[in-house]
Design a protein around this motif. Structure first.
Motif, mmCIF file in Angstrom:
data_model
loop_
_atom_site.group_PDB
_atom_site.id
_atom_site.type_symbol
_atom_site.label_atom_id
_atom_site.label_comp_id
_atom_site.label_asym_id
_atom_site.label_seq_id
_atom_site.Cartn_x
_atom_site.Cartn_y
_atom_site.Cartn_z
ATOM 1 N N ALA A 147 -26.616 -11.514 28.613
ATOM 2 C CA ALA A 147 -25.783 -12.351 29.466
ATOM 3 C C ALA A 147 -26.675 -12.859 30.589
ATOM 4 O O ALA A 147 -27.439 -12.088 31.176
ATOM 5 C CB ALA A 147 -24.603 -11.565 30.015
ATOM 6 N N TYR A 148 -26.596 -14.152 30.899
ATOM 7 C CA TYR A 148 -27.502 -14.707 31.899
ATOM 8 C C TYR A 148 -26.858 -15.871 32.635
ATOM 9 O O TYR A 148 -25.921 -16.517 32.140
ATOM 10 C CB TYR A 148 -28.819 -15.137 31.252
ATOM 11 N N GLN A 149 -27.393 -16.130 33.813
ATOM 12 C CA GLN A 149 -26.936 -17.236 34.630
ATOM 13 C C GLN A 149 -28.049 -17.638 35.590
ATOM 14 O O GLN A 149 -28.888 -16.807 35.973
ATOM 15 C CB GLN A 149 -25.681 -16.859 35.418
ATOM 16 N N PRO A 150 -28.093 -18.913 35.982
ATOM 17 C CA PRO A 150 -29.103 -19.335 36.961
ATOM 18 C C PRO A 150 -28.824 -18.697 38.312
ATOM 19 O O PRO A 150 -27.669 -18.490 38.697
ATOM 20 C CB PRO A 150 -28.929 -20.859 37.006
ATOM 21 N N SER A 151 -29.888 -18.397 39.047
ATOM 22 C CA SER A 151 -29.740 -17.698 40.326
ATOM 23 C C SER A 151 -30.531 -18.357 41.448
ATOM 24 O O SER A 151 -30.747 -17.745 42.494
ATOM 25 C CB SER A 151 -30.189 -16.236 40.173
ATOM 26 N N SER A 152 -30.973 -19.593 41.229
ATOM 27 C CA SER A 152 -31.712 -20.303 42.276
ATOM 28 C C SER A 152 -31.453 -21.794 42.131
ATOM 29 O O SER A 152 -30.830 -22.248 41.159
ATOM 30 C CB SER A 152 -33.214 -20.030 42.164
ATOM 31 N N ALA A 167 -33.414 -16.844 36.810
ATOM 32 C CA ALA A 167 -32.243 -16.380 36.063
ATOM 33 C C ALA A 167 -31.997 -14.897 36.297
ATOM 34 O O ALA A 167 -32.948 -14.102 36.358
ATOM 35 C CB ALA A 167 -32.430 -16.633 34.570
ATOM 36 N N ASP A 168 -30.722 -14.561 36.451
ATOM 37 C CA ASP A 168 -30.288 -13.168 36.397
ATOM 38 C C ASP A 168 -29.920 -12.856 34.952
ATOM 39 O O ASP A 168 -29.138 -13.592 34.343
ATOM 40 C CB ASP A 168 -29.070 -12.940 37.294
#
Length: 244
Positions: free
Chosen positions: A156-161, A204-205
């Motif tokens: 599972a991932y998502q942008p973090s910046s 990415a987290d």
């Protein structure tokens, strides 16, 4: 669209191929997971003719998962029955002469026609059950190979910046801006080429629940990974050619 891509080359460290490109693809929701790894661990897995490329003496292995869409052959409409698919590649970073690129250990795909096409092109490809789902901005990606060869990925991932461009001569640029690929078949080394605009990326987290795509290596050899996310990229692809 392709003319704009072809005219955008300042970020490349080598000229475009002389031959015409043969395929265009759009890649979406890309996750790049980069692992540092000792050079002596990867070197035995490279075919003759390739040299491991390193960044300040360190080798890297990457797992890249994404959605493929808008597949189009040169001067042809969209390929029917190939509207979208999912894909994972496991790769490392190599050189041949003054060319820098990647060597694919494996590709996992969820479309049988894509698998067969990649195998014809001499790529080590696996048919897998795959899914991608966006839940409130978090991408959930799952893959499990079909058949006897085990290989799973569940992340599972998502942008973090904010979106940024990798700076020249920095590690992120070294990892991402690669425009040649090699594969090995029947004693011959084959080289392919791609081109696209400069990567627009984000940190990415990532939460990894399952990862057995690198089972040919010891988990102790893989260092702490870096994660990058790219929302989309349109790429031009050239035909594989035998190295001389």
């Amino acid at each position: 669209m392709y003319e704009e891509i072809l005219n955008n080359t300042a970020h490349r460290d080598s000229p475009l191929p002389d031959a015409p490109w043969v395929m265009m693809q759009q890649w979406d929701h890309l996750l790049f997971r980069h692992y540092p790894i000792p050079c002596h661990v990867l070197t035995p897995y490279l075919p003759p003719g390739l040299q491991l490329d390193t960044f300040y003496g360190k080798a890297w292995l990457s797992i890249v998962s994404f959605k493929v869409s808008q597949i189009r052959l040169r001067k042809m409409p969209l390929v029917p029955f190939a509207d979208s698919s999912l894909q994972i590649n496991v790769r490392t970073y190599v050189m041949r002469g003054n060319r820098k690129g990647v060597y694919f250990f494996s590709l996992d795909m969820n479309r049988l026609l894509a698998v067969l096409g990649a195998r014809v092109a001499a790529l080590s490809t696996y048919f897998a059950n795959m899914s991608m789902e966006n839940r409130d901005g978090v991408i959930h990606f799952s893959s499990e190979r079909r058949g006897k060869e085990a290989g799973r990925l569940k992340v599972a991932y998502q942008p973090s910046s904010d979106i940024f461009y990798a700076e020249h001569e920095r590690l992120t640029n070294w990892l991402l801006e690669r425009y040649f690929l090699w594969t090995y078949r029947n004693g011959s080394l084959l080289r392919g080429a791609i081109h696209h605009k400069r990567w627009e990326i984000q940190e990415a987290d990532v939460q990894t629940e399952k990862q057995s795509l690198t089972s040919f290596l010891s988990s102790h050899d893989l260092g702490a990974p870096l994660g990058h996310y790219a929302a989309s990229q349109v790429a031009l692809i050239w035909m594989l050619r035998k190295e001389r």
